[in-house]
Design a protein around this motif. Sequence first.
Motif, PDB file in Angstrom:
ATOM      1  N   GLY A 231      15.945  70.841  12.759  1.00  0.00           N
ATOM      2  CA  GLY A 231      16.865  71.627  11.942  1.00  0.00           C
ATOM      3  C   GLY A 231      16.299  72.043  10.602  1.00  0.00           C
ATOM      4  O   GLY A 231      16.952  72.752   9.835  1.00  0.00           O
TER       5      GLY A 231
ATOM      6  N   LEU B 101      25.330  74.460  14.161  1.00  0.00           N
ATOM      7  CA  LEU B 101      23.939  74.675  14.595  1.00  0.00           C
ATOM      8  C   LEU B 101      23.663  76.129  14.959  1.00  0.00           C
ATOM      9  O   LEU B 101      22.793  76.427  15.784  1.00  0.00           O
ATOM     10  CB  LEU B 101      23.602  73.788  15.807  1.00  0.00           C
ATOM     11  CG  LEU B 101      23.706  72.278  15.614  1.00  0.00           C
ATOM     12  CD1 LEU B 101      23.453  71.551  16.920  1.00  0.00           C
ATOM     13  CD2 LEU B 101      22.724  71.793  14.558  1.00  0.00           C
TER      14      LEU B 101
ATOM     15  N   TYR C  65      20.035  77.235  14.466  1.00  0.00           N
ATOM     16  CA  TYR C  65      19.165  76.613  15.456  1.00  0.00           C
ATOM     17  C   TYR C  65      19.305  77.310  16.804  1.00  0.00           C
ATOM     18  O   TYR C  65      18.304  77.661  17.452  1.00  0.00           O
ATOM     19  CB  TYR C  65      19.517  75.128  15.592  1.00  0.00           C
ATOM     20  CG  TYR C  65      18.893  74.445  16.784  1.00  0.00           C
ATOM     21  CD1 TYR C  65      17.531  74.163  16.821  1.00  0.00           C
ATOM     22  CD2 TYR C  65      19.671  74.077  17.883  1.00  0.00           C
ATOM     23  CE1 TYR C  65      16.956  73.539  17.925  1.00  0.00           C
ATOM     24  CE2 TYR C  65      19.101  73.459  18.986  1.00  0.00           C
ATOM     25  CZ  TYR C  65      17.747  73.194  18.996  1.00  0.00           C
ATOM     26  OH  TYR C  65      17.194  72.584  20.084  1.00  0.00           O
TER      27      TYR C  65
END
Length: 209
Positions: free
Chosen positions: A76, A119, A122
């Motif tokens: 991350g 996320l 990502y």
Amino acid sequence: MENILVAGANGTTGKKIVDLLKQSQYFNPIAMVRKESQMEQFKAKNIEVLLGDLEQDISNSTQNIDKVIFAAGSGGKKVVEVDQEGAKKLVDASKANNIKKFVMLSSMGADQPEKAEKLKDYLQAKHNADVYLKNSGLNFAIVRPGSLTDNKGIGKIVLSEHLSQEGNISRDDVAQTLVRALNDDVANYKTFEILEGETLIGQALDTVG
């Protein structure tokens, strides 16, 4: 035996992949690591090691390599530099050396990153890397697991192009799936999702020949 380059070999899942390859009678692992300090643990097991930083030039990393597993991740921290651009660099290097198959560790949700509640950056990076691989002309298998756990693997999964449910899967079983996806007769030019399930990994992969 085929030489398999493992990008992200020093990661939790990467180490499991390398160990499985080492036990195999078909594959010879080459562990790609970012730092010299990470090399000794593999050399001690008589495993070949290659120094390569996904943020730098890795164009020479695929010489004398038959197939690639990309299991690297930035945790991350540098999703664009490592998860996206690092993957693209390795795809380019693989094309230049006519790699026979590129197995990508992706993630559930990477097909529609815009729908993610968390996320998102990502998943967008993984999405972009996956699309780049699909458009590369290389033979590929893109494996998208659910949330990874450190539980002991059960050797059984549920596999589909799109799974309707969310869930977990052990790193053991993800590693096993990635290694099996290297085989010539399964998962060619395929993208699929996996979770812990009821079907033996080998049998599940036979459905995506």
